[in-house]
Scaffold this motif. Structure first.
Motif, PDB file in Angstrom:
ATOM      1  N   LEU A  50       0.375  -0.375  17.979  1.00 38.85           N
ATOM      2  CA  LEU A  50      -0.523  -1.489  17.707  1.00 38.85           C
ATOM      3  C   LEU A  50      -1.482  -1.144  16.563  1.00 38.85           C
ATOM      4  O   LEU A  50      -1.708  -1.941  15.660  1.00 38.85           O
ATOM      5  N   MET A  51      -2.038   0.060  16.575  1.00 35.33           N
ATOM      6  CA  MET A  51      -2.950   0.495  15.511  1.00 35.33           C
ATOM      7  C   MET A  51      -2.216   0.540  14.156  1.00 35.33           C
ATOM      8  O   MET A  51      -2.764   0.130  13.134  1.00 35.33           O
ATOM      9  N   PHE A  52      -0.990   1.048  14.164  1.00 33.18           N
ATOM     10  CA  PHE A  52      -0.198   1.109  12.930  1.00 33.18           C
ATOM     11  C   PHE A  52       0.043  -0.301  12.385  1.00 33.18           C
ATOM     12  O   PHE A  52      -0.101  -0.558  11.196  1.00 33.18           O
ATOM     13  N   ALA A  53       0.395  -1.237  13.280  1.00 33.06           N
ATOM     14  CA  ALA A  53       0.651  -2.622  12.859  1.00 33.06           C
ATOM     15  C   ALA A  53      -0.618  -3.250  12.277  1.00 33.06           C
ATOM     16  O   ALA A  53      -0.573  -3.937  11.252  1.00 33.06           O
ATOM     17  N   ILE A  54      -1.767  -3.001  12.911  1.00 31.96           N
ATOM     18  CA  ILE A  54      -3.028  -3.547  12.413  1.00 31.96           C
ATOM     19  C   ILE A  54      -3.357  -2.968  11.048  1.00 31.96           C
ATOM     20  O   ILE A  54      -3.745  -3.689  10.124  1.00 31.96           O
ATOM     21  N   LEU A  55      -3.194  -1.660  10.885  1.00 32.51           N
ATOM     22  CA  LEU A  55      -3.456  -1.018   9.591  1.00 32.51           C
ATOM     23  C   LEU A  55      -2.516  -1.555   8.509  1.00 32.51           C
ATOM     24  O   LEU A  55      -2.938  -1.785   7.367  1.00 32.51           O
ATOM     25  N   ALA A  56      -1.265  -1.755   8.852  1.00 28.76           N
ATOM     26  CA  ALA A  56      -0.301  -2.281   7.883  1.00 28.76           C
ATOM     27  C   ALA A  56      -0.699  -3.701   7.456  1.00 28.76           C
ATOM     28  O   ALA A  56      -0.661  -4.034   6.273  1.00 28.76           O
ATOM     29  N   LEU A  57      -1.102  -4.530   8.400  1.00 31.38           N
ATOM     30  CA  LEU A  57      -1.532  -5.891   8.070  1.00 31.38           C
ATOM     31  C   LEU A  57      -2.788  -5.883   7.211  1.00 31.38           C
ATOM     32  O   LEU A  57      -2.903  -6.652   6.251  1.00 31.38           O
ATOM     33  N   LEU A  58      -3.735  -5.024   7.543  1.00 31.70           N
ATOM     34  CA  LEU A  58      -4.961  -4.927   6.742  1.00 31.70           C
ATOM     35  C   LEU A  58      -4.654  -4.449   5.336  1.00 31.70           C
ATOM     36  O   LEU A  58      -5.236  -4.927   4.367  1.00 31.70           O
ATOM     37  N   SER A  59      -3.723  -3.528   5.216  1.00 30.25           N
ATOM     38  CA  SER A  59      -3.355  -3.003   3.906  1.00 30.25           C
ATOM     39  C   SER A  59      -2.763  -4.110   3.038  1.00 30.25           C
ATOM     40  O   SER A  59      -3.112  -4.254   1.867  1.00 30.25           O
ATOM     41  N   VAL A  60      -1.890  -4.909   3.607  1.00 28.43           N
ATOM     42  CA  VAL A  60      -1.269  -6.008   2.865  1.00 28.43           C
ATOM     43  C   VAL A  60      -2.314  -7.069   2.528  1.00 28.43           C
ATOM     44  O   VAL A  60      -2.358  -7.598   1.421  1.00 28.43           O
ATOM     45  N   ALA A  61      -3.179  -7.384   3.480  1.00 25.33           N
ATOM     46  CA  ALA A  61      -4.192  -8.423   3.278  1.00 25.33           C
ATOM     47  C   ALA A  61      -5.218  -8.018   2.219  1.00 25.33           C
ATOM     48  O   ALA A  61      -5.770  -8.869   1.535  1.00 25.33           O
ATOM     49  N   CYS A  62      -5.450  -6.744   2.055  1.00 26.06           N
ATOM     50  CA  CYS A  62      -6.473  -6.279   1.118  1.00 26.06           C
ATOM     51  C   CYS A  62      -5.933  -6.030  -0.291  1.00 26.06           C
ATOM     52  O   CYS A  62      -6.714  -5.744  -1.194  1.00 26.06           O
ATOM     53  N   GLN A  63      -4.627  -6.102  -0.458  1.00 21.83           N
ATOM     54  CA  GLN A  63      -4.078  -5.881  -1.785  1.00 21.83           C
ATOM     55  C   GLN A  63      -4.506  -6.999  -2.713  1.00 21.83           C
ATOM     56  O   GLN A  63      -4.478  -8.170  -2.354  1.00 21.83           O
ATOM     57  N   LYS A  64      -4.900  -6.622  -3.924  1.00 23.42           N
ATOM     58  CA  LYS A  64      -5.313  -7.614  -4.909  1.00 23.42           C
ATOM     59  C   LYS A  64      -4.088  -8.071  -5.692  1.00 23.42           C
ATOM     60  O   LYS A  64      -3.279  -7.263  -6.114  1.00 23.42           O
ATOM     61  N   ASN A  65      -3.970  -9.366  -5.872  1.00 27.84           N
ATOM     62  CA  ASN A  65      -2.902  -9.896  -6.711  1.00 27.84           C
ATOM     63  C   ASN A  65      -3.324  -9.750  -8.164  1.00 27.84           C
ATOM     64  O   ASN A  65      -4.433 -10.120  -8.528  1.00 27.84           O
ATOM     65  N   GLU A  66      -2.430  -9.215  -8.954  1.00 32.44           N
ATOM     66  CA  GLU A  66      -2.703  -9.084 -10.376  1.00 32.44           C
ATOM     67  C   GLU A  66      -2.678 -10.468 -11.005  1.00 32.44           C
ATOM     68  O   GLU A  66      -1.795 -11.273 -10.699  1.00 32.44           O
ATOM     69  N   PRO A  67      -3.633 -10.766 -11.862  1.00 39.50           N
ATOM     70  CA  PRO A  67      -3.586 -12.076 -12.522  1.00 39.50           C
ATOM     71  C   PRO A  67      -2.382 -12.155 -13.456  1.00 39.50           C
ATOM     72  O   PRO A  67      -1.924 -11.140 -13.987  1.00 39.50           O
ATOM     73  N   GLU A  68      -1.869 -13.351 -13.628  1.00 44.63           N
ATOM     74  CA  GLU A  68      -0.736 -13.559 -14.528  1.00 44.63           C
ATOM     75  C   GLU A  68      -1.201 -13.296 -15.962  1.00 44.63           C
ATOM     76  O   GLU A  68      -2.255 -13.764 -16.368  1.00 44.63           O
ATOM     77  N   PRO A  69      -0.407 -12.540 -16.738  1.00 42.47           N
ATOM     78  CA  PRO A  69      -0.785 -12.293 -18.131  1.00 42.47           C
ATOM     79  C   PRO A  69      -0.837 -13.609 -18.912  1.00 42.47           C
ATOM     80  O   PRO A  69      -0.173 -14.579 -18.543  1.00 42.47           O
ATOM     81  N   PRO A  70      -1.610 -13.647 -19.997  1.00 40.40           N
ATOM     82  CA  PRO A  70      -1.641 -14.858 -20.823  1.00 40.40           C
ATOM     83  C   PRO A  70      -0.223 -15.253 -21.250  1.00 40.40           C
ATOM     84  O   PRO A  70       0.645 -14.398 -21.441  1.00 40.40           O
TER      85      PRO A  70
END
Length: 150
Positions: free
Chosen positions: A13-33
């Motif tokens: 359960l802890m591993f699953a929560i950490l994995a979800l938090l890791s994905v949720a906290c990733q920043k999406n790179e803005p699309e280049p011009p």
């Protein structure tokens, strides 16, 4: 055994929560011009003039080898210029001519392609494939050029 099973469940359960938090906290790179996305050199693979299509490179019956390139340069984030260079070579001697589309305003089309036009001329870019169209009121005079990014 019950404690070991509970420990495994808690760890899972802890591993699953950490994995979800890791994905949720990733920043999406803005699309280049848009101009940056299409910037570069393209080898022309074919062109169509009116109803006639020609694959490149090609060699005529008189021994002339025909090749072509397109170069895209950035003017600003959403404006680019394009130069089409058509080269004919025979016995090691080359002659070239070029056509330009300057200061083409770019936008994203509904299908995700980058598009732009000036009057009857235009461009379309998607998946490293660039299409230039030199328009004309007479459909037989329309020149469409297809290139692949080098």
């Amino acid at each position: 055994m019950i404690n070991r099973t509970n420990n495994c469940r808690i760890q899972l359960l802890m591993f699953a929560i950490l994995a979800l938090l890791s994905v949720a906290c990733q920043k999406n790179e803005p699309e280049p011009p848009l101009a940056d996305q299409i910037l570069g050199s393209y080898t022309v693979t074919s062109y169509k003039s009116g109803n006639a299509s020609v694959n490149l490179p090609a060699t005529t019956t008189t021994g002339i080898t025909v090749t072509a390139k397109i170069t895209s340069t950035k003017v600003s984030d959403d404006v680019a210029s394009f130069t089409f260079i058509f080269t004919q070579t025979k016995s090691g001697i080359a002659s070239s001519s070029n056509s330009k589309l300057n200061d083409v305003s770019l936008k994203k089309g509904s299908n995700g392609a980058i598009e732009g036009s000036i009057g009857m001329d235009g461009i379309s870019w998607q998946n490293n494939q660039l299409t230039l169209t030199f328009g004309d009121a007479d459909p037989a005079e329309v020149l469409t050029i297809y290139g692949k990014k080098d």
